[in-house]
Design an enzyme around this catalytic site. Sequence first.
Site, PDB file in Angstrom:
ATOM      1  N   CYS A  21       0.823  -1.210   0.000  1.00 56.35           N
ATOM      2  CA  CYS A  21       0.000   0.000   0.000  1.00 56.35           C
ATOM      3  C   CYS A  21       0.855   1.257   0.000  1.00 56.35           C
ATOM      4  O   CYS A  21       0.366   2.344  -0.190  1.00 56.35           O
ATOM      5  CB  CYS A  21      -0.958  -0.010   1.191  1.00 56.35           C
ATOM      6  N   ILE A  22       2.155   1.118   0.287  1.00 61.06           N
ATOM      7  CA  ILE A  22       3.012   2.308   0.359  1.00 61.06           C
ATOM      8  C   ILE A  22       4.266   2.081  -0.485  1.00 61.06           C
ATOM      9  O   ILE A  22       4.702   0.954  -0.654  1.00 61.06           O
ATOM     10  CB  ILE A  22       3.347   2.650   1.831  1.00 61.06           C
TER      11      ILE A  22
END
Lengths: 410, 104
Positions: B103-104
């Site tokens: 997600c990052i």
Amino acid sequence: MKHVVILGGGTAGTMVAHRLAEALPSREWALTVVDQDPVHYYQPGFLFIPFGIYTPRDVVKPRKALFPPEVRYIQSEIEAIEPDKNRVHLRGEPRTLSYDFLIIATGSHPRPDETPGLLGDAWHKTIFDFYTLEGATALHRALERFEKGRLVLNLVDMPIKCPVAPLEFLFLADWYFHERGIRQNVEIVYVTPLPGAFTKPRASQVLGGVLEERNIRIVPEFYVERVDPEKKVLISYEEEEVPFDLLVTVPIHYGSEAIKRSGIGDELNYVPTDKHTLKAREFDNIFVLGDATDTPASKAGSVAHFMVDVFVPNFLRYIEGLDLLPTFDGHSNCYIESGFGKAFLIDFNYETEPLPGMYPLPGVGPFSLLQESRINHWGKLLFRWIYWHVLLKGKHLPVPARMSMAGKWA
Amino acid sequence: MATKVIANKEVEVNDEGYLVNPDDWTEDIARAMAEELGIELTDRHWEVIRFVRNYYKEHGKSPTMHQISKGAGVPTKELFKLFPKGPAKKVARIAGVPKPEGCI
């Protein structure tokens, strides 16, 4: 009398119970929550337990006390849902519950049993998880005794809940051994199937060097097949080996077994869900909130919160016969604890990756985005109080449910 | 981002050679991408590729290795034989969908 049954009383289930109890007249609507576990866990707090920052007392409350009086709570395992008959079978009493609308909030669950070698004599002795209270507590005792050697953190595969928690664990471990004055005797290694610690372009660009700076070694693109607890090695599908003295695993997560028994889940027991309306794709009177969905949003408490924020007004339209609006944008927002009293903050959605900038929050902020700061750390610690007293109770936070570009550097 | 001609079709690819727009994908592109990676496509490869394309269409996200293995019914060991050194990543490239990511 119409009946809404909520399966799961975690973050999403508890919040939505409060919001619906407030919005629906109790003379016309009955609300029931089913959850097998009498304890509600503040799961983001598990991360702090291995390092002695929180104790188990900080992260548990009796579940029953967290629901509003209008809500009936049934403590029981769920056997299965029968969507074509609009009813749920329970293992406890009552045996069946009929519903007009069903909300599935049964979460996601770490499954160490899916990786051979994790569960066995070494479990919670030299191999630990920190996604359960038992694992985090056992790990705390092991870290206190750990003087030197190789600490390996292994992410088995996505999806996992709180996808930044492995990174936070690494940062906190670095800080913890530093504080104990033995950092030079401890090797910290991150073994991941992903191509790196950061995979999104802007985050990689801004945070790319941060593991190296902290002397944390990364072994990317490693798919663990099994663990040999005797030899103390991780073994990949390609027969590569990584040795450890102490292994912290983040197991693969599955949706609830009750979803599997109902035959309504995907290959990992997540329920196919419209990513913008949160309605189950196959059923018109079933909605799915939080980790139980198969949407590409992160499995995290903030996502459950934003889902509930957009679901409730949409549900009120729906029961009046209006169409559902595609309002959920995948918004996710989380602090990344980085040790030494600091934290990062990220804010993103389906379309927009985490960007640097400032995050405005009336009264407390602004918080810095994709950048370490002390105020972010205080925000993270303050959040535990907010979770128990504001968020779970369904009260509104001054945070927009949909992501905003205000303050972000695009 | 750059434009590239693959299997006689002009398509946009990112720095790592993945299609930017999954709708540009054709079976010929898959064959050409596989050839670049030194993989000759058999029926079994195609089963996996079709699963990955469908998964992406339904979920808006590329599947992880466990999702491919369970969903397509192909044991993980076999996935590593079909697409050596990182099956999730390689099949994503051949199937014209983005690389699986965090997600990052």
